[in-house]
Design a protein around this motif. Structure first.
Motif, PDB file in Angstrom:
ATOM      1  N   UNK A 172       0.902  -1.240   0.242  1.00  0.00           N
ATOM      2  CA  UNK A 172       0.150   0.047  -0.130  1.00  0.00           C
ATOM      3  C   UNK A 172       0.927   1.278  -0.046  1.00  0.00           C
ATOM      4  N   UNK A 173       2.004   1.214   0.649  1.00  0.00           N
ATOM      5  CA  UNK A 173       2.885   2.418   0.680  1.00  0.00           C
ATOM      6  C   UNK A 173       3.300   2.730  -0.711  1.00  0.00           C
ATOM      7  N   UNK A 174       3.841   1.522  -1.463  1.00  0.00           N
ATOM      8  CA  UNK A 174       4.481   1.855  -2.647  1.00  0.00           C
ATOM      9  C   UNK A 174       3.471   2.557  -3.467  1.00  0.00           C
ATOM     10  N   UNK A 175       2.234   2.096  -3.273  1.00  0.00           N
ATOM     11  CA  UNK A 175       1.004   2.678  -4.468  1.00  0.00           C
ATOM     12  C   UNK A 175       0.551   3.888  -3.942  1.00  0.00           C
ATOM     13  N   UNK A 176       1.242   4.550  -2.574  1.00  0.00           N
ATOM     14  CA  UNK A 176       0.666   5.615  -1.889  1.00  0.00           C
ATOM     15  C   UNK A 176      -0.655   5.688  -1.065  1.00  0.00           C
ATOM     16  N   UNK A 177      -0.954   4.399  -1.068  1.00  0.00           N
ATOM     17  CA  UNK A 177      -2.162   4.206  -0.575  1.00  0.00           C
ATOM     18  C   UNK A 177      -2.022   4.166   1.143  1.00  0.00           C
ATOM     19  N   UNK A 178      -3.520   3.945   1.915  1.00  0.00           N
ATOM     20  CA  UNK A 178      -3.391   4.139   3.325  1.00  0.00           C
ATOM     21  C   UNK A 178      -2.970   2.665   3.822  1.00  0.00           C
ATOM     22  N   UNK A 179      -2.172   2.321   4.468  1.00  0.00           N
ATOM     23  CA  UNK A 179      -1.740   1.080   5.085  1.00  0.00           C
ATOM     24  C   UNK A 179      -2.056   1.151   6.725  1.00  0.00           C
ATOM     25  N   UNK A 180      -2.775   1.967   6.993  1.00  0.00           N
ATOM     26  CA  UNK A 180      -2.869   1.871   8.514  1.00  0.00           C
ATOM     27  C   UNK A 180      -3.723   0.555   9.131  1.00  0.00           C
ATOM     28  N   UNK A 181      -4.651   0.492   8.328  1.00  0.00           N
ATOM     29  CA  UNK A 181      -5.377  -0.947   8.526  1.00  0.00           C
ATOM     30  C   UNK A 181      -4.670  -2.002   8.670  1.00  0.00           C
ATOM     31  N   UNK A 182      -3.753  -2.133   7.457  1.00  0.00           N
ATOM     32  CA  UNK A 182      -2.680  -3.451   7.416  1.00  0.00           C
ATOM     33  C   UNK A 182      -1.908  -3.419   8.596  1.00  0.00           C
ATOM     34  N   UNK A 183      -1.572  -2.218   8.874  1.00  0.00           N
ATOM     35  CA  UNK A 183      -0.403  -2.078   9.907  1.00  0.00           C
ATOM     36  C   UNK A 183      -1.316  -2.487  11.385  1.00  0.00           C
ATOM     37  N   UNK A 184      -2.465  -2.200  11.660  1.00  0.00           N
ATOM     38  CA  UNK A 184      -3.375  -2.361  12.495  1.00  0.00           C
ATOM     39  C   UNK A 184      -3.608  -3.904  12.734  1.00  0.00           C
ATOM     40  N   UNK A 185      -3.606  -4.577  11.674  1.00  0.00           N
ATOM     41  CA  UNK A 185      -3.506  -5.901  11.891  1.00  0.00           C
ATOM     42  C   UNK A 185      -2.276  -6.681  12.354  1.00  0.00           C
ATOM     43  N   UNK A 186      -1.007  -6.036  12.050  1.00  0.00           N
ATOM     44  CA  UNK A 186       0.031  -6.290  12.596  1.00  0.00           C
ATOM     45  C   UNK A 186       0.019  -6.183  14.069  1.00  0.00           C
ATOM     46  N   UNK A 187      -0.682  -5.060  14.665  1.00  0.00           N
ATOM     47  CA  UNK A 187      -0.694  -5.121  15.960  1.00  0.00           C
ATOM     48  C   UNK A 187      -1.627  -6.201  16.448  1.00  0.00           C
ATOM     49  N   UNK A 188      -2.646  -6.439  16.007  1.00  0.00           N
ATOM     50  CA  UNK A 188      -3.677  -7.475  16.524  1.00  0.00           C
ATOM     51  C   UNK A 188      -2.797  -8.795  16.558  1.00  0.00           C
ATOM     52  N   UNK A 189      -2.260  -9.217  15.308  1.00  0.00           N
ATOM     53  CA  UNK A 189      -1.584 -10.616  15.241  1.00  0.00           C
ATOM     54  C   UNK A 189      -0.586 -10.598  16.229  1.00  0.00           C
ATOM     55  N   UNK A 190       0.063  -9.582  16.378  1.00  0.00           N
ATOM     56  CA  UNK A 190       1.418  -9.852  17.440  1.00  0.00           C
ATOM     57  C   UNK A 190       0.655  -9.878  18.983  1.00  0.00           C
TER      58      UNK A 190
END
Lengths: 857, 226
Positions: A746-764
């Protein structure tokens, strides 16, 4: 590789030797004073006492490291004199045994951990940026954090000595003697926690030394042509990254055993005291070379200049350094020849121990050959170099003798070994360091030496040293063991010990003269002209004393072959790259790993008290552990986490900067535009160290499972009902890694990756929760058996990594929300990716190991 | 300086009684190792001298030298043969002094903070002596070394090398004494406040008298217990 080309030598290098595509046009000359004033304002420490708290500059901190190490050397020296006073007679009533044991333990620990290692770190931190043509170390705040950790850890140990509760089990702290049963009280904890605290500074230094050498060399300074000192320091820092983790692991395990009664070394519950010895010497032997290599780097730097020639055998020396780094990890067992290991295994380690002498011999002959090919000048640094040769050659030869197994059986743990190790460490470290001190003091102080006193100090030290330690070989062969305080039945040892004691005091007087000499130079010396040694290296291409910004402009490829005195004005007038500080911030140039092509402009943080705050928080944790207030340690840990978050926020830079023209026609992007920043390379180094720690843990598990006598342990209570939770804990970090990749895309495309990063928080977080369920509901009592304790450690390791992974994911999420991560700026994502991948792999391995340790049906 | 030591040593050894000296061996293992030491000392003296002479010769006008001569011929060519010879000598001596499964007499050595317990088999059952090891002269003896508290190290310098006593394992050390007499032993691994005084005596008796000496020691022990 040719034998004769060293970088920056005064001889011209053949034109084709340098990459001619790396022609960089000079900047137009400017007024040197104007550049100096503005750069000084940007790079100088804050004024007043607050400036001492917030300083992050490598010159300041390098000197502070070395100054503090010198103080600890003097303290260690006083302790040595107490030991010699006690041993001067056979029934020394000077110290009681308890205090004597504390004193020799502290003497060894101080000299190793609080003098030698910080001294070489200080030298590297002070010198490397100057030698490589850059403005500071890669992570200035880390330099400061390392210093404070070193200072606080050292002060904790010294305070313990003042209150009579210092460690007393010998500097290698063998279990079970250092365990809770035989060392009640906090003495051993002081060692384990204090030394581990100090090792944080060693790891910080190792990471930034590696990154600085690999990524910050002046453009055109190829890896294969850089000054030899940098090669030596690269070898040293890699050894520190790989060598310290086994000791850190051992210290953590022993502290857990002492504090929480989890058995790792206790035989009755599946531990083995030899596990400590293996882990300790896995660190302890490389440690010797960690100390020797920087000193050898000094010799390779000084000898050619003092002989007005070039170093002989650059390639052979680099090969020797690499061989030493490799071999030194294969011979730790030669400290354990008497523990009852099969003879054929001993033969292997004996061969490795003898083999490690070869690269050292190659270097010694390369140095002597260099002296033959030049015209050696008998000035003070050369005195110390000759002192090195005499002492170190003898120490090396006794070392080779000790590698011969049967002789080792006799000489091990006697005064012979004491003599040997002092020949190696004082010969191989202290003499070269004294040469280095004489060499670089003009640069540090800007003043000339007062004549005569230094020579006197040298002779007194040399005579005192050999008078003390030469006959100590004989003392050992006549049967005197180490670490005894009285010998009433052995009158034949009295004259030997008395002689050693008398000369020991002579040596102390010599070191006193040496310190006096340095003080006189600092306060009373004449002003020093520039480049006093007519050196070829960049460290002298600057005014004296060294300015805080080091170089007004970064040397270009064409400057590397010129003698220092010619480069001084060129660089001071801003004709190199990235001149001055036009944007009023600390900037330096990063280059590519092998050929040193300009890559991007890195922005360094300015003065800050954050390192002191973080070190204080860690210090609070250490003190609460020492006090046994384990529940309260959560408070400083939370504080540590908060400060690290702030630390990370301090790295965030404005995102819309235009490229910077560092030289006419050469514009470079800022660090945020590159995924492989200095911070990324530093993270790789940290993970190498972390991976070594994990590998040491795996080794420990294998060792106990195969070798310890009380295995398998009692029937495990944990059943297959635990397996789903193990699977969750192992797979959630993998999900975190997938979430990271989604954020990246998402970052490379200039999109908003905050939800994906949030999934990282949840998974860990889910991984941590699953581990908590396992710990509370399924796992066996970790105090029951080493197997269960090891499972507990594995769970803790995975949980810690998942927690940090969650923190990183959260940080990235925050950066997405603040629009600090854009299509061009990856923010924390590349570093999170490294960490998350590492966490995922180790979680899977840990799960397999934990299950493999066995459970009931 | 090395030369001075060589000259000095005989004086020391002749002049003093050195009950813990590795240089006055009283058994084959210690004798082999002492021999190894003297040879290595001689070699070390020669090599030290070589380096010092080369250093002294460096002080003079510049010379045309070839790097390869120094780094390869001297650096590699000199060190490999010397080190190879040392490794071979070490292995040979090491193999000679190693315990073998030849049914030699076994004596148990148990180290405790801070004393030694020796348990020898005898026709009347095992005999335990404290801080006193009784050995038959001229016969190989295997010592089975254990500890139940911390790590110690068993060492009779005049008979041979040391062997650690480690909780949780049994170590085996073979020693042999040449002739009847009194020797001394000590703990060589730091083991706490009593380390310096953790010593024992070694009484070597004629092989034929060994059982009797053991019986006497047992009686002494009983007497002490009363």
């Amino acid at each position: 590789m040719t034998d004769s080309t060293a970088p920056g030598q005064q001889v011209a290098t053949p034109a084709d030797a340098r990459d001619d595509t790396l022609a960089i046009a000079p900047n137009p000359p400017r007024r040197a004073l104007g550049l100096h004033r503005r750069l000084s304002r940007v790079w100088a420490n804050d004024p007043g006492w607050w400036g001492h708290v917030t300083a992050v500059n490598h010159t300041t901190l390098g000197l502070r490291f070395m100054g503090t190490a010198l103080v600890f050397f003097l303290v260690g020296g006083v302790l040595a004199m107490l030991i010699r006073a006690q041993l001067a007679t056979h029934d020394g009533a000077f110290l009681d045994t308890e205090l004597y044991n504390q004193i020799f333990t502290m003497h060894g620990s101080i000299m190793m951990f609080l003098f030698a290692i910080p001294m070489l770190e200080g030298l590297a931190i002070y010198l490397l940026p100057k030698l490589l043509g850059t403005r500071d170390m890669a992570f200035p705040r880390l330099t400061a954090l390392g210093y404070w950790c070193y200072l606080f850890g050292g002060l904790i140990m010294l305070t313990a000595l003042l209150f009579g509760v210092a460690p007393r089990d010998g500097w290698f702290m063998y279990t079970p003697l250092s365990g809770a049963t035989y060392s009640p009280g906090i003495n051993a904890d002081v060692w384990l926690l204090g030394v581990t605290f100090v090792e944080i500074s060693a790891l910080c230094a190792a990471v930034e030394i590696t990154v600085t050498i690999l990524r910050q060399r002046a453009p055109g300074m190829k890896l294969t042509e850089m000054p030899l000192f940098a090669w030596y320091m690269l070898g040293t820092s890699v050894m520190m990254l790989v060598g310290f983790p086994p000791l850190i692991l051992a210290s953590v395990l022993l502290e857990i055993e002492r504090a929480f009664d989890w058995p790792f070394f206790a035989v009755a519950r599946g531990g083995d005291p030899l596990l400590w010895q293996h882990l300790f010497w896995l660190f302890g032997h490389p440690e010797v070379y960690i100390i020797f290599l920087p000193a050898a780097g000094v010799l390779s730097t000084l000898i050619p200049v003092l002989c007005r020639t070039q170093i002989m055998g650059y390639g052979a020396i680099v090969a020797s350094v690499l061989a030493l780094v490799f071999l030194s990890f294969g011979l730790w067992v030669h400290h354990m020849f008497t523990v009852g290991i099969p003879h054929m295994a001993l033969a292997f380690f004996s061969a490795a121990s003898l083999l490690v002498a070869v690269p050292t011999v190659v270097q010694v002959f390369a140095w002597i050959g260099t002296m033959w090919q030049g015209r050696p000048q008998l000035v003070l640094p050369m005195y110390h170099i000759l002192g090195f040769f005499l002492t170190f050659v003898m120490g090396g030869l006794t070392g080779v003798m000790l590698a011969v197994v049967p002789f080792n059986w006799q000489a091990h743990d006697t005064a012979f070994v004491t003599a040997h190790l002092h020949y190696v460490l004082i010969g191989g470290f202290v003499f070269p360091m004294m040469a280095a001190a004489v060499w670089w003091m003009p640069q540090i102080t800007g003043r000339e030496r007062v004549r005569g006193l230094g020579e006197a100090a040298f002779w007194v030290i040399l005579i005192g040293f050999h008078g003390t330690f030469f006959i100590m070989h004989l003392t050992g062969l006549l049967g005197m063991p180490r670490r005894i305080d009285v010998y009433p039945d052995n009158p034949e040892w009295v004259w030997l010990n008395l002689t050693s004691s008398i000369f020991g005091f002579v040596m102390t007087i010599g070191f006193g003269l040496f310190v006096l000499d340095m003080a006189l130079q600092a306060f009373m010396g004449q002003k020093q002209r520039r480049d006093p040694w007519r050196a070829p290296t960049l460290d002298w291409a600057m005014p004296l004393p060294a300015p805080p910004y080091t170089f007004a402009s970064i040397p270009a490829p064409q400057h590397l072959d010129l003698p220092a005195r010619e480069v001084i004005t060129i660089l001071a007038r801003g004709e190199g790259l990235l001149p001055g500080a036009p944007r009023d911030r600390r900037e330096l140039l990063t280059t590519s790993l092998g050929t040193a092509r300009p890559d991007h402009v890195a922005l360094l943080p300015g003065n800050t008290a954050l390192p002191l705050g973080l070190a204080s928080a860690i210090g609070g944790f250490v003190l609460l552990m020492l006090a046994g207030l384990y529940a309260l340690t959560l408070l400083p840990l939370v504080l540590v986490a908060m400060l690290i978050w702030r630390w990370g926020r301090g790295m965030v830079r404005p995102v819309d900067d235009a490229p910077i023209e560092v030289a006419p026609g050469l514009s470079l992007p800022l660090q945020g535009w590159r995924r492989r920043t200095l911070g990324w390379t530093g993270s790789v180094c940290l993970l190498v160290a972390n991976g070594t720690l994990f590998a040491s843990l795996v080794f420990g598990i294998g060792f106990l499972a195969l070798v310890a006598s009380e295995w398998p342990g009692p029937e495990a209570r944990v059943t297959s009902a635990a397996l789903p939770w193990v699977a969750i804990a192992a797979l959630m970090p993998v999900l975190g890694a997938l979430a990271q990749r989604r954020s990246d895309a998402l970052q490379r495309r200039g999109g908003d990756g905050s939800a994906a990063a949030g999934l990282g928080v949840v998974a860990n977080s889910v991984a941590v929760a699953a581990l908590a369920v396992l710990a509370l509901g399924h796992m066996d009592d970790p105090t029951q058996h080493a197997r269960d304790a090891l499972r507990g450690v594995l769970a803790g390791y995975v949980a810690l990594h998942a927690l940090i992974g969650a923190g990183m994911a959260g940080f990235a999420m925050d950066q997405f929300r603040r629009a600090e991560i854009t299509a061009r700026h990856a923010g924390l994502l590349p570093v999170w990716r490294l960490w998350q991948d590492y966490a995922a792999v180790t979680a899977l391995v840990a799960a397999l190991l934990a299950v493999g340790l066995g459970m009931s049906a | 300086m090395r030369g001075a030591l060589v000259l000095m040593l005989p004086l020391v050894l002749a002049g003093c009684d050195s009950p813990l000296s590795t240089l006055t061996p009283a058994g084959p293992a210690a004798r082999d190792i002492a021999g190894l030491w003297w040879v290595m000392l001689g070699g070390a003296a020669v090599l030290t001298l070589l380096v010092l002479v080369l250093l002294a010769m460096a002080f003079g006008p510049p010379r045309q030298v070839r790097a390869r001569v120094w780094t390869h011929w001297l650096g590699l060519g000199l060190s490999f043969p010397v080190l190879g010879a040392m490794l071979a000598a070490g292995l040979w001596v090491g193999e000679r002094v190693l315990p073998r499964d030849d049914g030699a007499l076994q004596i148990k050595v148990h180290a405790v903070q801070w004393f030694w317990e020796f348990t020898a088999p005898s026709p009347d059952g095992p005999v335990t002596t404290r801080d006193r090891l009784i050995l038959p002269a001229g016969e190989p003896v295997d010592l089975i070394i254990t500890s139940s508290d911390v790590i110690h190290s068993f060492w009779v310098p005049q008979l041979g090398g040391k062997m650690d006593a480690i909780p949780g394992r049994e170590n085996r050390l073979r020693l042999q004494a040449d002739a009847p007499g009194r020797l001394a032993g000590q703990c060589a691994e730091f083991c706490g406040v009593g380390h310096a005084v953790m010593r024992f005596e070694v009484e070597v008796v004629e092989a034929g008298d060994w059982e009797e000496a053991l019986r006497d020691a047992a009686n002494d022990g009983d007497a002490e217990d009363d």
